[in-house]
Design a protein around this motif. Sequence first.
Motif, PDB file in Angstrom:
ATOM      1  N   PHE A  33       0.933  -1.073   0.092  1.00 23.33           N
ATOM      2  CA  PHE A  33       0.172   0.064   0.031  1.00 23.33           C
ATOM      3  C   PHE A  33       0.986   1.173  -0.005  1.00 23.33           C
ATOM      4  O   PHE A  33       2.081   1.129   0.371  1.00 23.33           O
ATOM      5  CB  PHE A  33      -0.949  -0.066   1.206  1.00 23.33           C
ATOM      6  CG  PHE A  33      -2.156   0.757   1.003  1.00 23.33           C
ATOM      7  CD1 PHE A  33      -3.120   0.152   0.389  1.00 23.33           C
ATOM      8  CD2 PHE A  33      -2.067   2.155   1.541  1.00 23.33           C
ATOM      9  CE1 PHE A  33      -4.282   1.130   0.192  1.00 23.33           C
ATOM     10  CE2 PHE A  33      -3.405   2.738   1.487  1.00 23.33           C
ATOM     11  CZ  PHE A  33      -4.654   2.360   0.733  1.00 23.33           C
ATOM     12  N   ALA A  34       0.389   2.308  -0.461  1.00 25.83           N
ATOM     13  CA  ALA A  34       1.216   3.305  -0.492  1.00 25.83           C
ATOM     14  C   ALA A  34       0.119   4.852  -0.068  1.00 25.83           C
ATOM     15  O   ALA A  34      -0.983   5.044  -0.432  1.00 25.83           O
ATOM     16  CB  ALA A  34       1.690   3.796  -1.814  1.00 25.83           C
ATOM     17  N   TRP A  35       0.783   5.688   0.599  1.00 24.30           N
ATOM     18  CA  TRP A  35       0.009   6.884   1.272  1.00 24.30           C
ATOM     19  C   TRP A  35       0.502   8.086   0.895  1.00 24.30           C
ATOM     20  O   TRP A  35       2.053   8.327   0.928  1.00 24.30           O
ATOM     21  CB  TRP A  35       0.183   6.651   2.871  1.00 24.30           C
ATOM     22  CG  TRP A  35      -0.684   5.752   3.344  1.00 24.30           C
ATOM     23  CD1 TRP A  35      -1.966   5.658   3.875  1.00 24.30           C
ATOM     24  CD2 TRP A  35      -0.117   4.312   3.723  1.00 24.30           C
ATOM     25  NE1 TRP A  35      -2.315   4.529   4.308  1.00 24.30           N
ATOM     26  CE2 TRP A  35      -0.920   3.623   4.377  1.00 24.30           C
ATOM     27  CE3 TRP A  35       1.172   3.673   3.542  1.00 24.30           C
ATOM     28  CZ2 TRP A  35      -0.969   2.181   4.602  1.00 24.30           C
ATOM     29  CZ3 TRP A  35       1.132   2.606   3.824  1.00 24.30           C
ATOM     30  CH2 TRP A  35       0.362   1.776   4.564  1.00 24.30           C
ATOM     31  N   SER A  36      -0.017   8.877   0.041  1.00 19.01           N
ATOM     32  CA  SER A  36       0.285  10.193  -0.252  1.00 19.01           C
ATOM     33  C   SER A  36      -0.250  11.292   0.783  1.00 19.01           C
ATOM     34  O   SER A  36      -0.509  10.937   1.914  1.00 19.01           O
ATOM     35  CB  SER A  36      -0.580  10.517  -1.560  1.00 19.01           C
ATOM     36  OG  SER A  36      -1.881  10.717  -1.436  1.00 19.01           O
ATOM     37  N   ALA A  37       0.216  12.496   0.583  1.00 18.29           N
ATOM     38  CA  ALA A  37      -0.203  13.470   1.168  1.00 18.29           C
ATOM     39  C   ALA A  37      -1.926  13.434   1.428  1.00 18.29           C
ATOM     40  O   ALA A  37      -2.457  13.195   0.613  1.00 18.29           O
ATOM     41  CB  ALA A  37       0.333  15.048   1.151  1.00 18.29           C
ATOM     42  N   GLY A  38      -2.444  13.740   2.790  1.00 14.48           N
ATOM     43  CA  GLY A  38      -3.897  13.891   2.808  1.00 14.48           C
ATOM     44  C   GLY A  38      -4.214  12.908   4.154  1.00 14.48           C
ATOM     45  O   GLY A  38      -3.416  12.692   5.093  1.00 14.48           O
ATOM     46  N   THR A 174      -6.456  19.200   7.831  1.00 17.29           N
ATOM     47  CA  THR A 174      -5.131  18.659   7.236  1.00 17.29           C
ATOM     48  C   THR A 174      -5.026  18.421   5.822  1.00 17.29           C
ATOM     49  O   THR A 174      -3.997  18.298   5.281  1.00 17.29           O
ATOM     50  CB  THR A 174      -4.849  17.314   7.956  1.00 17.29           C
ATOM     51  OG1 THR A 174      -6.011  16.443   7.751  1.00 17.29           O
ATOM     52  CG2 THR A 174      -4.817  17.365   9.439  1.00 17.29           C
ATOM     53  N   THR A 175      -6.313  18.303   4.931  1.00 16.56           N
ATOM     54  CA  THR A 175      -6.396  18.250   3.594  1.00 16.56           C
ATOM     55  C   THR A 175      -5.745  19.536   2.989  1.00 16.56           C
ATOM     56  O   THR A 175      -5.181  19.298   1.843  1.00 16.56           O
ATOM     57  CB  THR A 175      -7.873  18.120   3.088  1.00 16.56           C
ATOM     58  OG1 THR A 175      -8.623  19.369   3.502  1.00 16.56           O
ATOM     59  CG2 THR A 175      -8.467  16.901   3.643  1.00 16.56           C
ATOM     60  N   GLU A 176      -5.389  20.600   3.724  1.00 20.53           N
ATOM     61  CA  GLU A 176      -4.975  21.594   3.118  1.00 20.53           C
ATOM     62  C   GLU A 176      -3.331  21.798   3.292  1.00 20.53           C
ATOM     63  O   GLU A 176      -2.787  22.569   2.887  1.00 20.53           O
ATOM     64  CB  GLU A 176      -5.489  23.139   3.591  1.00 20.53           C
ATOM     65  CG  GLU A 176      -6.930  23.116   3.361  1.00 20.53           C
ATOM     66  CD  GLU A 176      -7.582  24.268   4.069  1.00 20.53           C
ATOM     67  OE1 GLU A 176      -6.905  25.183   4.874  1.00 20.53           O
ATOM     68  OE2 GLU A 176      -8.978  24.427   3.827  1.00 20.53           O
ATOM     69  N   GLY A 179       2.304  17.847   1.604  1.00 16.92           N
ATOM     70  CA  GLY A 179       3.498  17.411   2.134  1.00 16.92           C
ATOM     71  C   GLY A 179       3.266  16.584   3.599  1.00 16.92           C
ATOM     72  O   GLY A 179       4.400  16.119   4.356  1.00 16.92           O
ATOM     73  N   ARG A 180       2.191  16.315   4.091  1.00 14.93           N
ATOM     74  CA  ARG A 180       2.078  15.703   5.307  1.00 14.93           C
ATOM     75  C   ARG A 180       0.719  14.540   5.154  1.00 14.93           C
ATOM     76  O   ARG A 180      -0.123  14.913   4.238  1.00 14.93           O
ATOM     77  CB  ARG A 180       1.415  16.498   6.538  1.00 14.93           C
ATOM     78  CG  ARG A 180       2.826  17.569   6.782  1.00 14.93           C
ATOM     79  CD  ARG A 180       2.322  18.309   8.088  1.00 14.93           C
ATOM     80  NE  ARG A 180       2.334  17.478   9.281  1.00 14.93           N
ATOM     81  CZ  ARG A 180       1.864  17.868  10.549  1.00 14.93           C
ATOM     82  NH1 ARG A 180       1.448  19.057  10.622  1.00 14.93           N
ATOM     83  NH2 ARG A 180       1.820  17.044  11.375  1.00 14.93           N
ATOM     84  N   ALA A 181       1.115  13.473   5.758  1.00 22.80           N
ATOM     85  CA  ALA A 181      -0.127  12.308   5.669  1.00 22.80           C
ATOM     86  C   ALA A 181      -0.346  12.056   7.286  1.00 22.80           C
ATOM     87  O   ALA A 181       0.362  12.059   7.970  1.00 22.80           O
ATOM     88  CB  ALA A 181       0.495  11.182   5.073  1.00 22.80           C
ATOM     89  N   TRP A 182      -1.733  11.964   7.335  1.00 22.17           N
ATOM     90  CA  TRP A 182      -2.358  11.324   8.486  1.00 22.17           C
ATOM     91  C   TRP A 182      -3.054  10.155   8.212  1.00 22.17           C
ATOM     92  O   TRP A 182      -3.836   9.910   7.427  1.00 22.17           O
ATOM     93  CB  TRP A 182      -3.168  12.483   8.952  1.00 22.17           C
ATOM     94  CG  TRP A 182      -2.705  13.939   9.086  1.00 22.17           C
ATOM     95  CD1 TRP A 182      -2.415  14.830   8.026  1.00 22.17           C
ATOM     96  CD2 TRP A 182      -2.492  14.593  10.087  1.00 22.17           C
ATOM     97  NE1 TRP A 182      -2.106  15.862   8.481  1.00 22.17           N
ATOM     98  CE2 TRP A 182      -2.007  16.016   9.752  1.00 22.17           C
ATOM     99  CE3 TRP A 182      -2.622  14.442  11.649  1.00 22.17           C
ATOM    100  CZ2 TRP A 182      -1.891  16.684  10.767  1.00 22.17           C
ATOM    101  CZ3 TRP A 182      -2.259  15.294  12.654  1.00 22.17           C
ATOM    102  CH2 TRP A 182      -1.704  16.504  12.223  1.00 22.17           C
ATOM    103  N   ILE A 183      -2.614   9.070   9.082  1.00 26.40           N
ATOM    104  CA  ILE A 183      -3.347   7.818   9.108  1.00 26.40           C
ATOM    105  C   ILE A 183      -3.898   7.217  10.357  1.00 26.40           C
ATOM    106  O   ILE A 183      -3.247   7.268  11.337  1.00 26.40           O
ATOM    107  CB  ILE A 183      -1.976   6.681   8.432  1.00 26.40           C
ATOM    108  CG1 ILE A 183      -1.140   7.144   7.322  1.00 26.40           C
ATOM    109  CG2 ILE A 183      -2.618   5.342   8.263  1.00 26.40           C
ATOM    110  CD1 ILE A 183       0.033   6.544   6.935  1.00 26.40           C
ATOM    111  N   VAL A 184      -5.048   7.228  10.043  1.00 28.47           N
ATOM    112  CA  VAL A 184      -5.953   7.197  11.368  1.00 28.47           C
ATOM    113  C   VAL A 184      -6.556   5.743  11.091  1.00 28.47           C
ATOM    114  O   VAL A 184      -7.043   5.173  10.247  1.00 28.47           O
ATOM    115  CB  VAL A 184      -7.192   7.937  11.285  1.00 28.47           C
ATOM    116  CG1 VAL A 184      -7.911   7.885  12.523  1.00 28.47           C
ATOM    117  CG2 VAL A 184      -6.543   9.456  11.419  1.00 28.47           C
ATOM    118  N   ALA A 185      -6.373   4.857  12.404  1.00 28.58           N
ATOM    119  CA  ALA A 185      -7.143   3.405  12.417  1.00 28.58           C
ATOM    120  C   ALA A 185      -8.323   3.587  13.228  1.00 28.58           C
ATOM    121  O   ALA A 185      -8.196   4.230  14.347  1.00 28.58           O
ATOM    122  CB  ALA A 185      -6.025   2.496  13.054  1.00 28.58           C
TER     123      ALA A 185
END
Length: 205
Positions: A33-38, A174-176, A179-185
Amino acid sequence: MSSSPAHLVPLLLQAHQLSGGPAGHMAIEDLSFAWSAGLHWVCGDEGSGKTSLLRLLAGDLQQLAGTLQTPQGGVFWVDLKGPEHDQTTVQACWDQLQTRYPQWHNELLQDLSEALDMERHRHKPLYMLSTGSRRKVMLIAALASGTTITLLDQPFASLDQVSIRVIKDLLHDTTECSGRAWIVADYEAPDDLPLTSVLNLGTAA
């Protein structure tokens, strides 16, 4: 387990055939899996591996197979539920974490401490806090950390509705943040937040 990698660029965090989990338990197996900014969500039933995945991404669990590419700028992960943190005060906890994250935002921490009604608890040890207030200590640190990747495990559990709204408003913003990603479980993906991707770990066997 199903996955649908984000196709947006640049990718900030990439797992390829990642496997691992707690001792004696393969919670995550052959995950790519890959995560971008967002803002990204990891969902699934109890025991499906949500927390294990976050710990693997943070390097808190040893991966048994596969590769993990992490960005410069750091990965935030902290679990304050254990008894080893009981005697640490809220302020001391934040002070210790600040030394680990060079992009730490003290002004945001102050704003969040006030918005989440934590100012009166700053000098209390964690064992004196309710489950919800103890979770707020972690959330405030996560949001103030300034890291490229921020990992959050069930951020809304045990929180009052006012606090949930504060956290959701910040996650919405955070969508704005390029360059940062937030990964929430959490168990289910919310329908009131702009999600960049959803990873469904499915039902535990």
